[in-house]
Scaffold this active site. Structure first.
Site, short mmCIF file in Angstrom:
data_model
loop_
_atom_site.label_atom_id
_atom_site.label_comp_id
_atom_site.label_asym_id
_atom_site.label_seq_id
_atom_site.Cartn_x
_atom_site.Cartn_y
_atom_site.Cartn_z
N HIS A 168 127.97 53.29 26.52
CA HIS A 168 127.62 52.57 27.76
C HIS A 168 126.34 51.74 27.61
CE1 HIS A 168 130.60 54.33 30.56
NE2 HIS A 168 130.67 55.24 29.60
N ASP A 371 120.33 45.52 28.66
CA ASP A 371 121.21 46.40 29.44
C ASP A 371 122.60 46.37 28.82
OD1 ASP A 371 121.87 48.07 31.58
OD2 ASP A 371 120.81 46.81 33.03
C1 GDG Z 1 124.64 52.65 32.17
C2 GDG Z 1 124.14 51.43 31.41
C3 GDG Z 1 126.08 50.12 32.29
C4 GDG Z 1 121.22 51.58 42.09
N1 GDG Z 1 120.34 51.68 43.09
C5 GDG Z 1 121.03 52.11 44.17
C6 GDG Z 1 122.38 52.27 43.81
N2 GDG Z 1 122.46 51.94 42.52
C7 GDG Z 1 123.71 51.92 41.76
C8 GDG Z 1 124.22 50.50 41.63
C9 GDG Z 1 125.08 50.60 40.39
C10 GDG Z 1 124.36 51.69 39.57
O1 GDG Z 1 123.49 52.38 40.45
C11 GDG Z 1 123.53 51.09 38.45
O2 GDG Z 1 124.38 50.42 37.59
P1 GDG Z 1 123.99 50.04 36.09
O3 GDG Z 1 125.11 49.26 35.52
O4 GDG Z 1 122.64 49.40 36.08
O5 GDG Z 1 124.05 51.47 35.43
P2 GDG Z 1 123.09 52.45 34.58
O6 GDG Z 1 122.78 53.56 35.49
O7 GDG Z 1 121.95 51.76 33.96
O8 GDG Z 1 124.09 53.00 33.43
C12 GDG Z 1 124.57 50.15 32.10
C13 GDG Z 1 126.53 51.40 32.97
O9 GDG Z 1 126.09 52.56 32.27
C14 GDG Z 1 128.08 51.47 32.99
O10 GDG Z 1 128.60 51.46 31.70
O11 GDG Z 1 126.42 49.03 33.11
O12 GDG Z 1 124.20 49.05 31.30
O13 GDG Z 1 122.73 51.50 31.27
O14 GDG Z 1 126.36 51.07 40.69
O15 GDG Z 1 124.91 50.15 42.80
N3 GDG Z 1 123.32 52.68 44.66
C15 GDG Z 1 122.92 52.96 45.94
N4 GDG Z 1 121.63 52.83 46.35
C16 GDG Z 1 120.67 52.40 45.52
O16 GDG Z 1 119.49 52.29 45.92
N5 GDG Z 1 123.85 53.38 46.81
#
Ligand code: GDG
Length: 484
Positions: A168, A371
């Protein structure tokens, strides 16, 4: 013949355990991976194995976890770790070596030999749990950077099931990867999987370059869509599967949310507290924007939500201090009694609020230094149903390899360029905005989360989601987990 079930392995189970007045409560957390796999798991005979987020697993909690999974229609099975294993495996090897190095932060790495010992030990532990629970025909899908060595230990313990692995996070180039003292062992471990999946072609190229330079006797045949590697008489497949979101969920929820009481143009940032997310660079670029374009004073607001990070490492405390300091500096320098330029929300927004911001923000600003994918930009477009928003996207997010034509790309290190691109986003003509947003939404709708799961499952196991066995009315949990 025994049915082929899906057996999912991730370092942490997708649950949230709470203890109040000596009573445990367990909820399935609505994270990305659960959403991604829900269709493949829900009401199917699937098993999900991982650490439960706590070391205090007793009989009662274990039962509660099983019951929680049962309600979702799949079996959740917690792996127990000692505090020392947790510390050296998670904080040490996984988040103190692989996470920073793979996100191009070598200065944050600590190559402690005891981290490596713990990484091996915990990978072995997971292999032993899997051996106990897996049936002959189960297909094992392993997630993320915690498990480079797992398939080797599975083979050693006699588990011959097919295995697929998805990373990921990004895969680094050889110059970075070569710093790891145990680089060959990690690559050789990975080569025991049947399929290895990445988000982008850049990650795949970096991985193949590392193999090419480090592993003697490897044969690589780059082919689309699946590259084939031959090593020690085995064929390993390598593919690119950009992860996505449940487009329909965001699209339909956006139709129901209440309008925001908006006094000025909103620029939205949704991030976890992590040095990879480019939060400091974002604030510095925003400060420059306010200096260069005073006509926007009082007319814009950066709403930045920063969700806490479960990783407890000093870098994160430091980042929080620096971030909050910069917010005060900007608000102190430019703010007035009626205008706060940066609205900082320390914590997670609830889902409804998140969708309202996605729908009504004029710009969504995704600024990572590096990322794997970053789902925020995709979620923004899916919920931006009025098609009047602009996505400002770092070229170092995996998502940029898909969305580069219709997002406005930025280099987060280039503060002047970023400030100028923000200006362009805020002054873009309506027809341009809607044309770009339509294209983004079309792409994300087509390549959604089901597309991703199916593409991976087909490449790894020649199966689709619907091929996995459905549960009977009464979920035979104990039978599935072969528990007494
Ligand atoms: C890994 C990889 C890859 C965030 N703040 C709030 C909130 N979020 C949710 C977002 C989104 C998720 O968290 C973050 O998504 P990312 O893609 O940035 O994911 P990572 O946690 O970094 O994880 C990344 C992912 O895996 C999938 O393969 O994309 O690159 O690092 O869904 O919406 N949700 C809510 N409130 C918030 O304040 N409800």
């Amino acid at each position: 013949m025994e049915k082929e079930r899906l057996f999912v392995v991730s370092a942490i189970l997708p649950i949230h355990v709470e203890k109040k007045d000596k009573q445990y409560s367990v909820k399935v957390s609505p994270g990305g991976l659960v959403t991604a796999l829900k269709q493949a798991l829900y009401k199917r005979q699937a098993i999900w194995l991982g650490w439960a987020g706590t070391n205090q697993i007793n009989k009662e909690l274990k039962q509660l976890i099983l019951e929680t999974g049962k309600k979702e229609g799949f079996a959740l099975y917690p792996v127990s770790l000692t505090e020392e294993e947790r510390k050296n495996f998670f904080d040490g090897f996984s988040n103190g070596i692989i996470w920073p190095l793979f996100h191009t932060f070598p200065a944050y790495t600590r190559f402690e030999p005891e981290y490596w010992q713990a990484y091996k030990k915990v990978n072995k532990k997971f292999a032993n749990y899997i051996k106990k629970l897996v049936s002959k025909n189960d297909l094992i899908w392993v997630h993320d950077y915690h498990f480079f060595l797992l398939p080797e230990y599975l083979k050693e313990s006699g588990v011959k099931n097919k295995t697929g692995f998805f990373l990921h996070i990004p895969f680094p180039n050889p110059e970075l990867f070569f710093k790891i003292p145990w680089r060959i062992e990690l690559l050789e471990g990975l080569l025991h999987y049947d399929l290895i999946g990445f988000h982008t072609y850049i990650d795949r190229k970096n991985f193949l370059d590392c193999l090419d330079e480090l592993i003697d006797g490897i044969q690589i045949k780059v082919k689309e869509p699946i590259t084939q590697i031959k090593y020690k008489g085995k064929t390993i497949k390598v593919g690119v599967f950009p992860i996505s979101i449940d487009f329909e969920k965001y699209n339909s929820f956006a139709k129901q949310v209440k309008s925001l009481d908006k006094k000025r143009k909103l620029i939205l940032g949704i991030d976890r507290l992590d040095y990879t997310k480019g939060l400091i660079h974002k604030l510095r670029a925003f400060k420059l924007f306010l200096e260069k374009y005073p006509e926007f004073h009082c007319k814009v607001q950066l709403v930045q939500a920063v969700a806490p990070n479960i990783k407890k490492l000093p870098e994160y405390d430091q980042l929080k201090i620096e971030f909050e300091h910069l917010v005060s500096e900007i608000n102190g320098k430019f703010g007035t009694d009626r205008w706060t330029p940066v609205r900082y929300i320390a914590g997670r927004l609830d889902f409804e609020k998140l969708i309202a911001y996605y729908r009504y923000s004029d710009v969504c600003w995704v600024n990572p230094i590096k990322d794997g994918m970053n789902l925020v930009g995709k979620e923004y477009a899916a919920a931006n149903i009025d098609e009047n928003g602009v996505l400002l996207l770092s070229e170092f997010a995996g998502a940029a390899t898909e969305l580069y034509k219709d997002a406005l790309l930025i280099n987060p290190y280039d503060l002047e360029g970023t400030a100028y691109t923000l200006y362009k986003a805020l002054t873009m003509k309506d027809n341009q905005k809607s044309k770009r947003m339509k294209n983004l939404r079309k792409h994300i709708q087509k390549y959604d989360i089901n597309w991703w799961s199916n593409a991976f499952l087909e490449a790894a196991f020649d199966r689709k989601i619907e091929d996995f066995p459905v549960l009977e009315e009464d979920f035979p949990l104990h039978e599935i987990l072969q528990l007494p």
